[in-house]
Structure formats: C-alpha cells, structure tokens
Design a protein around this motif. Structure first.
Motif, PDB file in Angstrom:
ATOM      1  N   TRP A 117      -9.220 -32.926 -21.507  1.00 43.95           N
ATOM      2  CA  TRP A 117     -10.330 -32.858 -21.089  1.00 43.95           C
ATOM      3  C   TRP A 117     -11.507 -32.793 -22.275  1.00 43.95           C
ATOM      4  O   TRP A 117     -12.486 -33.678 -22.366  1.00 43.95           O
ATOM      5  N   CYS A 118     -11.081 -32.363 -23.396  1.00 44.27           N
ATOM      6  CA  CYS A 118     -12.064 -32.291 -24.536  1.00 44.27           C
ATOM      7  C   CYS A 118     -11.944 -33.715 -25.059  1.00 44.27           C
ATOM      8  O   CYS A 118     -13.182 -33.912 -25.839  1.00 44.27           O
ATOM      9  N   ASP A 119     -10.833 -34.263 -24.849  1.00 45.34           N
ATOM     10  CA  ASP A 119     -11.091 -35.706 -25.500  1.00 45.34           C
ATOM     11  C   ASP A 119     -12.156 -36.581 -24.929  1.00 45.34           C
ATOM     12  O   ASP A 119     -12.656 -37.404 -25.366  1.00 45.34           O
ATOM     13  N   ARG A 120     -12.637 -36.155 -23.796  1.00 44.50           N
ATOM     14  CA  ARG A 120     -13.491 -37.015 -22.875  1.00 44.50           C
ATOM     15  C   ARG A 120     -15.070 -36.387 -23.107  1.00 44.50           C
ATOM     16  O   ARG A 120     -16.035 -36.810 -22.305  1.00 44.50           O
ATOM     17  N   LEU A 121     -15.147 -35.325 -23.848  1.00 44.11           N
ATOM     18  CA  LEU A 121     -16.572 -34.619 -23.781  1.00 44.11           C
ATOM     19  C   LEU A 121     -17.155 -34.817 -25.157  1.00 44.11           C
ATOM     20  O   LEU A 121     -16.356 -34.703 -26.340  1.00 44.11           O
ATOM     21  N   PRO A 122     -18.352 -35.379 -25.227  1.00 43.32           N
ATOM     22  CA  PRO A 122     -18.999 -35.909 -26.270  1.00 43.32           C
ATOM     23  C   PRO A 122     -19.517 -34.526 -27.089  1.00 43.32           C
ATOM     24  O   PRO A 122     -19.595 -34.604 -28.312  1.00 43.32           O
ATOM     25  N   ARG A 123     -19.872 -33.526 -26.613  1.00 40.99           N
ATOM     26  CA  ARG A 123     -20.460 -32.428 -26.969  1.00 40.99           C
ATOM     27  C   ARG A 123     -19.643 -30.957 -27.461  1.00 40.99           C
ATOM     28  O   ARG A 123     -18.853 -30.831 -26.390  1.00 40.99           O
ATOM     29  N   SER A 124     -19.826 -30.629 -28.558  1.00 45.87           N
ATOM     30  CA  SER A 124     -18.748 -29.642 -28.892  1.00 45.87           C
ATOM     31  C   SER A 124     -19.176 -28.287 -28.163  1.00 45.87           C
ATOM     32  O   SER A 124     -18.135 -27.790 -27.912  1.00 45.87           O
ATOM     33  N   GLN A 125     -20.264 -28.063 -27.683  1.00 49.84           N
ATOM     34  CA  GLN A 125     -20.360 -26.987 -26.735  1.00 49.84           C
ATOM     35  C   GLN A 125     -19.592 -27.195 -25.389  1.00 49.84           C
ATOM     36  O   GLN A 125     -19.037 -26.075 -24.937  1.00 49.84           O
ATOM     37  N   ALA A 126     -19.407 -28.247 -24.817  1.00 48.20           N
ATOM     38  CA  ALA A 126     -18.757 -28.481 -23.580  1.00 48.20           C
ATOM     39  C   ALA A 126     -17.352 -28.196 -23.899  1.00 48.20           C
ATOM     40  O   ALA A 126     -16.526 -27.719 -23.205  1.00 48.20           O
ATOM     41  N   ARG A 127     -16.859 -28.594 -25.209  1.00 45.21           N
ATOM     42  CA  ARG A 127     -15.398 -28.392 -25.424  1.00 45.21           C
ATOM     43  C   ARG A 127     -15.058 -26.913 -25.449  1.00 45.21           C
ATOM     44  O   ARG A 127     -14.210 -26.505 -25.188  1.00 45.21           O
ATOM     45  N   VAL A 128     -16.168 -26.032 -26.242  1.00 47.00           N
ATOM     46  CA  VAL A 128     -15.846 -24.566 -26.378  1.00 47.00           C
ATOM     47  C   VAL A 128     -15.663 -24.144 -24.716  1.00 47.00           C
ATOM     48  O   VAL A 128     -14.775 -23.297 -24.505  1.00 47.00           O
ATOM     49  N   GLY A 129     -16.453 -24.515 -23.826  1.00 50.43           N
ATOM     50  CA  GLY A 129     -16.484 -23.975 -22.612  1.00 50.43           C
ATOM     51  C   GLY A 129     -14.945 -24.330 -21.846  1.00 50.43           C
ATOM     52  O   GLY A 129     -14.612 -23.629 -21.062  1.00 50.43           O
ATOM     53  N   VAL A 130     -14.597 -25.688 -22.077  1.00 47.44           N
ATOM     54  CA  VAL A 130     -13.375 -25.884 -21.484  1.00 47.44           C
ATOM     55  C   VAL A 130     -12.272 -25.274 -22.160  1.00 47.44           C
ATOM     56  O   VAL A 130     -11.334 -24.493 -21.469  1.00 47.44           O
ATOM     57  N   TRP A 131     -12.270 -24.722 -23.268  1.00 46.69           N
ATOM     58  CA  TRP A 131     -11.226 -23.812 -23.927  1.00 46.69           C
ATOM     59  C   TRP A 131     -11.453 -22.510 -23.546  1.00 46.69           C
ATOM     60  O   TRP A 131     -10.156 -21.937 -23.180  1.00 46.69           O
ATOM     61  N   ALA A 132     -12.642 -22.214 -23.219  1.00 47.76           N
ATOM     62  CA  ALA A 132     -12.595 -20.847 -22.651  1.00 47.76           C
ATOM     63  C   ALA A 132     -12.056 -20.655 -21.490  1.00 47.76           C
ATOM     64  O   ALA A 132     -11.538 -19.623 -21.210  1.00 47.76           O
TER      65      ALA A 132
END
Length: 219
Positions: free
Chosen positions: A151-166
């Motif tokens: 999923w993180c490979d498809r998200l441009p913003r680092s904040q969104a990736r932090v949310g996914v990992w959370a």
C-alpha cells in the motif's frame, strides 16, 4: 508509484533483519534457557485469565480465529488473486512465496524449541502444537507487513505511509495480544513471533532484491 521495496536499496531490510534476529535470539535465550521471562510470562498470563470479560473475550477470540492457519490461508489467497487480477504479478508472487515460507519456518522453529503451551489455560489445553514462537503473531507480522509495503508503494505522502504502518502494527499487536489473553501463548512466545516475522519478511525482501538484480544483470 515508487519502485517495489525489493527493487530499492536493501539497507533498511538488512537493518531490520539484524535487529529482529537479535531480538528473537535474546527472547529465546531468556525465555527458554535462563528463564528470565518466567515471572513476566506467568504474571501477565494469570492476570488476564483471572477475570475474563465476555465483552473482551469475544473480539479476542474472533481475531485469533481469523488469523489462524485456515483464516490466513484464505485471506492470503484472496490478496494474491486480487494482486494477480490487477496485473501486479511480481507482488502476487512475493506475497504468496513469503506467506508460504513463513508457515514452514514457524513450524520448523516450533519443532526446534519444543516449548509446551501454558498450563493455566483451558484454551491452551485444546491445542496440540508447540508454543514458541507464536504462529499467529509471526504470520500476522508478515501478512500485515506485506500489505503495508504494497500500500505504501502507492502513497505519495510520507504522512499517509506512517498511518498505514500504524494500522498494520495495531492489527499485528491485536493478534498477538489475543493469543496472550486467551492463554494460548506466553508473552515471550508472542514477542518472539513478532521478531521472527519481521526477520523473515526482511530476509525475503533481501532475497528478492538479489534475484531481481541477477535477472537484470543477465539481461
């Protein structure tokens, strides 16, 4: 969309592999040889078994059942089929291979350590496999780790990736805690399962990176 994680630098997976492997070794040594974890394992297990609430027991039993062998096999199969239908075949292969390997590795580790299940739980008395490391915890760490990476490979913003990992971490933690709550595992089994899952996922990323690089050099 960023490059797949196994096609980027492997410094982070190598670091995760090293840290997770050391954590697993430390927990295994402390729990099974020096017995440093015994007091924590018994205190937490007995405390959770002392006054179980039906409102808590139901979601714990549910998440534990969903993330058992059958449940995760079905979930993984659905994910692989979806990835394949999206023409994301490299990810489908990585997902299927990593989850299958995780099941084999966990089974092998249980046979190596042969730790008995907790004796203070009627739930554990119905289980006939060994306890260390927790298969549910290891599988959840790998499954949600893979989903988060994809999923993180498809998200441009680092904040969104932090949310996914959370979210992935919360789901993994819920699965692990459910196993302690139900009395199926000691806390050290669950911690070792998390560490083994992280190590296996990192190792697979490194191996796929090497295989991908080898194919590229041949071309």
């Amino acid at each position: 969309m960023r490059a797949a994680p196994w096609r980027r630098r492997v410094s982070v997976p190598l670091l995760v592999l090293a840290v997770a492997a050391l954590l697993f070794a430390a927990v295994a040594h402390s729990a099974l040889h020096t017995h440093s974890f015994v007091n924590v394992d018994l205190w937490l297990g007995l405390a959770l078994q002392a006054d179980p609430s039906p409102w808590v027991h139901a979601p714990m039993a549910f998440v534990s059942a969903v993330h058992g062998t059958l449940g995760l096999t079905l979930l993984s199969s659905v994910v692989v089929l979806v990835l394949w239908s999206l023409n994301d075949r490299p990810w489908a292969i990585v997902f299927a291979t990593t989850m299958l390997g995780e099941a084999l590795v966990n089974s092998g580790l249980k046979q190596i350590f042969t730790r008995a299940r907790p004796t203070f739980s009627a739930y554990a008395a119905e289980l006939h496999s060994y306890s260390f490391p927790s298969g549910h915890s290891m599988a959840a760490a790998v499954f949600y780790g893979l989903l988060a990476l994809w999923w993180c490979d498809r998200l441009p913003r680092s904040q969104a990736r932090v949310g996914v990992w959370a979210v992935a971490s919360a789901m993994t933690g819920w699965v692990g805690f459910s196993r302690i709550y139900l009395g199926a595992h000691f806390a050290s089994d669950v911690v070792a399962g998390f560490a083994a899952g992280a190590a296996w996922l990192a190792l697979m990323l490194v191996l796929f990176n090497r295989a991908d690089s080898a194919r590229g050099s041949v071309r």
